[in-house]
Design a protein around this motif. Structure first.
Motif, mmCIF file in Angstrom:
data_model
loop_
_atom_site.group_PDB
_atom_site.id
_atom_site.type_symbol
_atom_site.label_atom_id
_atom_site.label_comp_id
_atom_site.label_asym_id
_atom_site.label_seq_id
_atom_site.Cartn_x
_atom_site.Cartn_y
_atom_site.Cartn_z
ATOM 1 N N ARG A 145 0.862 -1.189 0.000
ATOM 2 C CA ARG A 145 0.000 0.000 0.000
ATOM 3 C C ARG A 145 0.896 1.237 0.000
ATOM 4 N NH1 ARG A 145 -5.252 1.349 1.386
ATOM 5 N NH2 ARG A 145 -5.490 3.088 2.823
ATOM 6 N N VAL A 146 0.665 2.116 -0.988
ATOM 7 C CA VAL A 146 1.460 3.348 -1.100
ATOM 8 C C VAL A 146 0.548 4.527 -1.375
ATOM 9 C CG1 VAL A 146 3.483 2.110 -2.006
ATOM 10 C CG2 VAL A 146 1.823 3.103 -3.599
ATOM 11 N N LEU A 147 1.066 5.696 -1.077
ATOM 12 C CA LEU A 147 0.394 6.931 -1.496
ATOM 13 C C LEU A 147 0.992 7.283 -2.847
ATOM 14 C CD1 LEU A 147 -1.544 9.243 -0.751
ATOM 15 C CD2 LEU A 147 0.450 10.477 0.137
ATOM 16 N N ALA A 148 0.145 7.360 -3.877
ATOM 17 C CA ALA A 148 0.641 7.580 -5.243
ATOM 18 C C ALA A 148 -0.028 8.796 -5.863
ATOM 19 C CB ALA A 148 0.376 6.347 -6.092
ATOM 20 N N ALA A 149 0.650 9.359 -6.841
ATOM 21 C CA ALA A 149 0.124 10.501 -7.589
ATOM 22 C C ALA A 149 0.156 10.152 -9.065
ATOM 23 C CB ALA A 149 0.969 11.747 -7.312
ATOM 24 N N TRP A 150 -0.867 10.606 -9.807
ATOM 25 C CA TRP A 150 -0.927 10.349 -11.239
ATOM 26 C C TRP A 150 -1.803 11.390 -11.920
ATOM 27 C CZ3 TRP A 150 -3.488 7.544 -7.572
ATOM 28 C CH2 TRP A 150 -4.877 7.489 -7.674
ATOM 29 N N THR A 151 -1.665 11.422 -13.225
ATOM 30 C CA THR A 151 -2.481 12.318 -14.044
ATOM 31 C C THR A 151 -3.479 11.471 -14.809
ATOM 32 O OG1 THR A 151 -0.629 13.843 -14.296
ATOM 33 C CG2 THR A 151 -2.443 14.068 -15.868
ATOM 34 N N GLY A 152 -4.767 11.790 -14.688
ATOM 35 C CA GLY A 152 -5.814 11.032 -15.360
ATOM 36 C C GLY A 152 -5.841 11.284 -16.850
ATOM 37 N N PRO A 153 -6.605 10.493 -17.604
ATOM 38 C CA PRO A 153 -6.704 10.675 -19.057
ATOM 39 C C PRO A 153 -7.276 12.030 -19.448
ATOM 40 C CG PRO A 153 -7.687 8.583 -18.370
ATOM 41 C CD PRO A 153 -7.375 9.344 -17.136
ATOM 42 N N ASP A 154 -8.048 12.621 -18.537
ATOM 43 C CA ASP A 154 -8.629 13.937 -18.827
ATOM 44 C C ASP A 154 -7.727 15.081 -18.395
ATOM 45 O OD1 ASP A 154 -8.808 13.544 -16.132
ATOM 46 O OD2 ASP A 154 -10.908 14.166 -15.939
ATOM 47 N N GLY A 155 -6.499 14.756 -17.901
ATOM 48 C CA GLY A 155 -5.548 15.784 -17.488
ATOM 49 C C GLY A 155 -5.642 16.159 -16.022
ATOM 50 N N SER A 156 -6.576 15.589 -15.282
ATOM 51 C CA SER A 156 -6.732 15.931 -13.864
ATOM 52 C C SER A 156 -5.664 15.239 -13.029
ATOM 53 C CB SER A 156 -8.122 15.524 -13.374
ATOM 54 O OG SER A 156 -8.326 14.128 -13.564
ATOM 55 N N ARG A 157 -5.221 15.906 -11.949
ATOM 56 C CA ARG A 157 -4.197 15.357 -11.050
ATOM 57 C C ARG A 157 -4.881 14.620 -9.898
ATOM 58 N NH1 ARG A 157 0.739 14.559 -11.735
ATOM 59 N NH2 ARG A 157 1.314 15.213 -9.649
ATOM 60 N N HIS A 158 -4.320 13.475 -9.531
ATOM 61 C CA HIS A 158 -4.905 12.663 -8.457
ATOM 62 C C HIS A 158 -3.815 12.187 -7.514
ATOM 63 C CE1 HIS A 158 -8.848 12.276 -10.454
ATOM 64 N NE2 HIS A 158 -8.132 12.339 -11.570
ATOM 65 N N GLU A 159 -4.198 12.003 -6.263
ATOM 66 C CA GLU A 159 -3.299 11.462 -5.255
ATOM 67 C C GLU A 159 -4.154 10.624 -4.305
ATOM 68 O OE1 GLU A 159 -0.711 13.413 -1.805
ATOM 69 O OE2 GLU A 159 0.051 13.926 -3.800
ATOM 70 N N ALA A 160 -3.792 9.353 -4.144
ATOM 71 C CA ALA A 160 -4.579 8.459 -3.301
ATOM 72 C C ALA A 160 -3.754 7.257 -2.893
ATOM 73 C CB ALA A 160 -5.835 7.995 -4.042
ATOM 74 N N ALA A 161 -4.252 6.532 -1.887
ATOM 75 C CA ALA A 161 -3.597 5.301 -1.441
ATOM 76 C C ALA A 161 -4.037 4.167 -2.359
ATOM 77 C CB ALA A 161 -3.980 5.000 0.003
ATOM 78 N N VAL A 162 -3.059 3.441 -2.904
ATOM 79 C CA VAL A 162 -3.350 2.317 -3.799
ATOM 80 C C VAL A 162 -2.419 1.148 -3.449
ATOM 81 C CG1 VAL A 162 -4.171 3.759 -5.714
ATOM 82 C CG2 VAL A 162 -1.738 3.178 -5.550
ATOM 83 N N LEU A 163 -2.768 -0.028 -3.961
ATOM 84 C CA LEU A 163 -1.923 -1.207 -3.797
ATOM 85 C C LEU A 163 -1.070 -1.384 -5.048
ATOM 86 C CD1 LEU A 163 -4.487 -3.707 -2.254
ATOM 87 C CD2 LEU A 163 -2.615 -2.573 -1.076
ATOM 88 N N VAL A 164 0.234 -1.638 -4.844
ATOM 89 C CA VAL A 164 1.129 -1.829 -5.980
ATOM 90 C C VAL A 164 1.918 -3.119 -5.801
ATOM 91 C CG1 VAL A 164 1.361 0.625 -6.473
ATOM 92 C CG2 VAL A 164 2.957 -0.460 -4.901
ATOM 93 N N ALA A 165 2.265 -3.751 -6.921
ATOM 94 C CA ALA A 165 3.061 -4.981 -6.894
ATOM 95 C C ALA A 165 4.544 -4.623 -6.938
ATOM 96 C CB ALA A 165 2.681 -5.879 -8.064
ATOM 97 N N VAL A 166 5.003 -3.886 -5.914
ATOM 98 C CA VAL A 166 6.406 -3.485 -5.803
ATOM 99 C C VAL A 166 6.890 -3.972 -4.449
ATOM 100 C CG1 VAL A 166 7.999 -1.533 -5.745
ATOM 101 C CG2 VAL A 166 5.984 -1.451 -7.231
ATOM 102 N N ASP A 167 8.029 -4.696 -4.437
ATOM 103 C CA ASP A 167 8.516 -5.285 -3.185
ATOM 104 C C ASP A 167 8.816 -4.231 -2.126
ATOM 105 O OD1 ASP A 167 8.292 -7.839 -4.148
ATOM 106 O OD2 ASP A 167 10.351 -7.936 -4.884
ATOM 107 N N ASP A 168 9.603 -3.257 -2.483
ATOM 108 C CA ASP A 168 10.021 -2.242 -1.510
ATOM 109 C C ASP A 168 9.889 -0.866 -2.151
ATOM 110 O OD1 ASP A 168 10.955 -1.203 0.801
ATOM 111 O OD2 ASP A 168 13.075 -1.618 0.393
ATOM 112 N N PRO A 169 8.678 -0.336 -2.186
ATOM 113 C CA PRO A 169 8.469 0.930 -2.900
ATOM 114 C C PRO A 169 9.121 2.116 -2.183
ATOM 115 C CG PRO A 169 6.468 0.281 -1.753
ATOM 116 C CD PRO A 169 7.441 -0.830 -1.567
ATOM 117 N N ASP A 170 9.734 2.994 -2.986
ATOM 118 C CA ASP A 170 10.331 4.231 -2.479
ATOM 119 C C ASP A 170 9.698 5.402 -3.215
ATOM 120 O OD1 ASP A 170 12.138 3.181 -0.629
ATOM 121 O OD2 ASP A 170 13.592 2.708 -2.219
#
Length: 201
Positions: free
Chosen positions: A95-120
């Motif tokens: 579980r990480v706090l991630a940021a991304w840009t949506g297809p419509d150009g909007s900015r988002h930040e939320a907690a998501v699950l990622v398949a990364v062993d040791d996320p930094d």
């Protein structure tokens, strides 16, 4: 094959009761239904499920978009965070706090699950979103949809065959009960005089 040979053997046999013949015909009918109708029902249900699931695959791929998200920071480790759609079912996700840009150009930040062993912070990963940029589950793929359709068709065919067999057993059970009831009535009529001299035997 044994049912057919049994029917042929009973043909014209003076010892053959009507219930014996009925039981043989019920068995033959059940066999034909299990061999021909049950698989046909399975194919029809599997085909319908395949069409519906493939349509769902297309719709999901049209409405969901793959974007690149960036890890802001790792959150607490969750031992129960397992990817249910992973190949082995044991793909642990963090579980990480991630940021991304949506297809419509909007900015988002939320907690998501990622398949990364040791996320930094700063690690990048693929994320599926809807048209507004909200995180969603990855779309169903065509191979998985086909597998589900095959399972649905197979399950339906097995259920149909089992239903036919249950119906056959119920009919045979009723025939046997009727046969024993008739035998008891005959025995009650003959029983009191059984073995007596001059009783008509």
């Amino acid at each position: 094959m044994r049912v057919i040979s049994g029917l042929w053997r009973w043909r014209g046999n003076p010892l053959c009761r009507a219930s014996d013949l009925a039981e043989a015909w019920v068995a033959l009918t059940a066999l034909l239904l299990i061999v021909s109708v049950a698989p046909l029902i399975g194919v029809l249900v599997g085909g319908a499920a395949q069409g519906t699931l493939q349509r769902s695959v297309r719709e999901q791929h049209e409405s969901r978009h793959r974007v690149t998200a960036t890890v802001v920071r790792a959150l607490e480790r969750s031992p129960l965070a397992v990817d249910p759609e992973g190949a082995s079912g044991e793909d642990v996700r963090r579980r990480v706090l991630a940021a991304w840009t949506g297809p419509d150009g909007s900015r988002h930040e939320a907690a998501v699950l990622v398949a990364v062993d040791d996320p930094d912070g700063g690690d990048r990963f693929a994320l599926w979103t809807d048209a507004r940029g909200r995180a969603v589950a990855r779309p169903l793929d065509s191979a998985t949809a086909t597998t589900h359709a095959v399972l649905a068709g197979t399950g339906t065919a097995v259920a149909a065959a089992a239903s036919v067999e249950v119906a056959r057993r119920i009919v045979v059970w009723r025939l046997v009960r009727r046969r024993y009831a008739r035998l008891e009535r005959e025995w009650e009529r003959a029983g009191p005089d059984w073995g007596r001299t001059g009783a008509g035997s």
